[in-house]
Design an enzyme around this catalytic site. Structure first.
Site, PDB file in Angstrom:
ATOM      1  N   LYS A   1       0.926  -1.373  -0.021  1.00 60.84           N
ATOM      2  CA  LYS A   1       0.120   0.042   0.035  1.00 60.84           C
ATOM      3  C   LYS A   1       0.838   1.090   0.222  1.00 60.84           C
ATOM      4  O   LYS A   1       2.042   1.245   0.267  1.00 60.84           O
ATOM      5  CB  LYS A   1      -0.910   0.099   1.211  1.00 60.84           C
ATOM      6  CG  LYS A   1      -0.286  -0.046   2.559  1.00 60.84           C
ATOM      7  CD  LYS A   1       0.133   1.280   3.213  1.00 60.84           C
ATOM      8  CE  LYS A   1       1.125   1.150   4.569  1.00 60.84           C
ATOM      9  NZ  LYS A   1       1.799   2.360   4.961  1.00 60.84           N
TER      10      LYS A   1
ATOM     11  N   ASP B   1      -2.135  -2.449  10.200  1.00 64.71           N
ATOM     12  CA  ASP B   1      -2.187  -2.124   8.500  1.00 64.71           C
ATOM     13  C   ASP B   1      -2.650  -3.422   8.093  1.00 64.71           C
ATOM     14  O   ASP B   1      -2.754  -3.662   6.693  1.00 64.71           O
ATOM     15  CB  ASP B   1      -1.019  -2.177   8.026  1.00 64.71           C
ATOM     16  CG  ASP B   1      -0.502  -0.310   8.212  1.00 64.71           C
ATOM     17  OD1 ASP B   1      -1.320   0.207   8.721  1.00 64.71           O
ATOM     18  OD2 ASP B   1       0.751  -0.188   7.856  1.00 64.71           O
TER      19      ASP B   1
END
Ligand code: ATP
Length: 317
Positions: free
Chosen positions: A17, A151
């Site tokens: 990401k 995350d």
């Protein structure tokens, strides 16, 4: 079901990401900072294959001999590895008594601010659940992901999402079309806790105490509008990362890299997460290819990716 019906292996792919926007607020009592962030999953992937085994083991490979050798020095193979922890968590939560061998093929740089370890954990959750046929629901997978790290839930979902709280409270963000990014990666990572500590120090030196900033905060509306419109020019004007300053103080060369990417024609460049990866937004695939070649010619390791892509998914079984 008989053992013979279990798959021989399950291959799951999960994305790295970038943080298109990352606002860091005050530090909570548990040591975590309040965050308001927008994640976008990009086409740089971790591939995790789960094989049946009596106990738990892990091997890690890169895309070539040099990166495999680098990972051998930087990625733990024991219970500190997030993929291993994910596998053991699925086993303990479901009462599965066997083990697994996980083969992790990494493309995301280690400690690069791109959530590579979190992607491995999300992939391992999905792979073990499918291999062992333990039938976890999406909600259960989400819950286990949240326990593994802030995350990890995003790596499970992918796409574009707003993260609040520790970054783990997710809401999907509408994002139209495709965004082209050039990533400049570094062989040597940065420690996420050290970069947060650097931000606190920097704020204290500039008159704000670490817990002065608000304990909750929002993503600015223009960021969400630019994503919804699929407009890279508008997004380039409002991309921001509060961790950029401490990352640049720790690794001054990142400033040179950002200037090089802008000279090559990128619309904007920011440090991703806690760095040191730098993400450049470009206005089209062709300009991204140009920026990537230009940065490579300057001796940088640059890769052209796009977002948003889906989260952890089964590729083969
Ligand atoms: P963070 O999610 O903390 O921002 P990051 O994205 O910058 O981290 P990662 O590559 O996810 O970086 O890993 C950070 C550290 O976690 C590494 O230095 C390594 O020691 C440890 N680690 C644990 N599991 C893994 C894994 N599967 N892959 C890579 N590193 C891992």
């Amino acid at each position: 079901m008989s053992l013979a019906a279990f798959p021989d292996s399950v291959h799951v792919r999960a994305p790295g990401k970038i943080n298109v926007y990352l606002g860091v607020g005050g530090r909570h009592d548990d040591g975590y900072h309040a965050l308001a962030t927008v994640f976008q999953a990009v086409s740089l992937y971790e591939d995790v294959t789960a094989y049946p085994a009596d106990d738990f083991s892990l091997s890690v490979f890169g895309t070539d001999a040099a990166s495999t050798a680098l990972f051998a020095d930087t990625v733990p193979l024991d219970d500190r590895n997030l993929a291993m922890r994910a596998a053991k968590l699925v086993a303990s939560e479901t009462g599965y008594s066997g083990g697994v061998h996980l083969e992790v093929r990494k493309s995301v740089p280690v400690a690069g601010g791109m959530g590579g370890g979190s992607a491995d954990a999300a992939a391992a959750l999905v792979a073990c659940d499918a291999l062992w046929e333990t039938g976890l629901s999406p909600q259960q997978l989400d819950e286990l992901a949240g326990r593994l790290g802030a995350d990890v839930p995003f790596a499970l979902h992918g796409g574009t999402a707003i993260g609040t709280g520790r970054g783990d409270r997710l809401n999907p963000a509408l994002a139209r079309g495709r965004f082209d990014w050039v990533l400049v990666t570094s062989d040597e990572g940065l420690s996420t806790p050290a970069i947060y500590a650097g931000l606190d120090d920097h704020r204290a030196r500039n008159g704000a105490l670490a817990d002065d900033p608000p304990l909750s905060l929002d993503v600015p509306i223009p960021v969400l509008q630019a994503l919804r419109a699929g407009d890279p020019h508008a997004l380039a004007l409002c991309m921001h990362n509060d961790l950029g300053t401490p990352a640049l103080l720790e690794r001054p060369v990142l400033d040179d890299i950002i200037n090089e990417g802008l000279e090559a024609g990128a619309l904007s460049g920011i440090v991703s997460g806690s760095g040191p990866t730098v993400a450049f937004l470009c206005d089209a695939p062709e300009s991204a290819q140009y920026v990537q070649s230009d940065l490579t010619a300057r001796g940088r390791t640059a890769v052209h990716v796009h977002g948003a892509v889906p989260g952890a998914r089964i590729i083969a079984r």
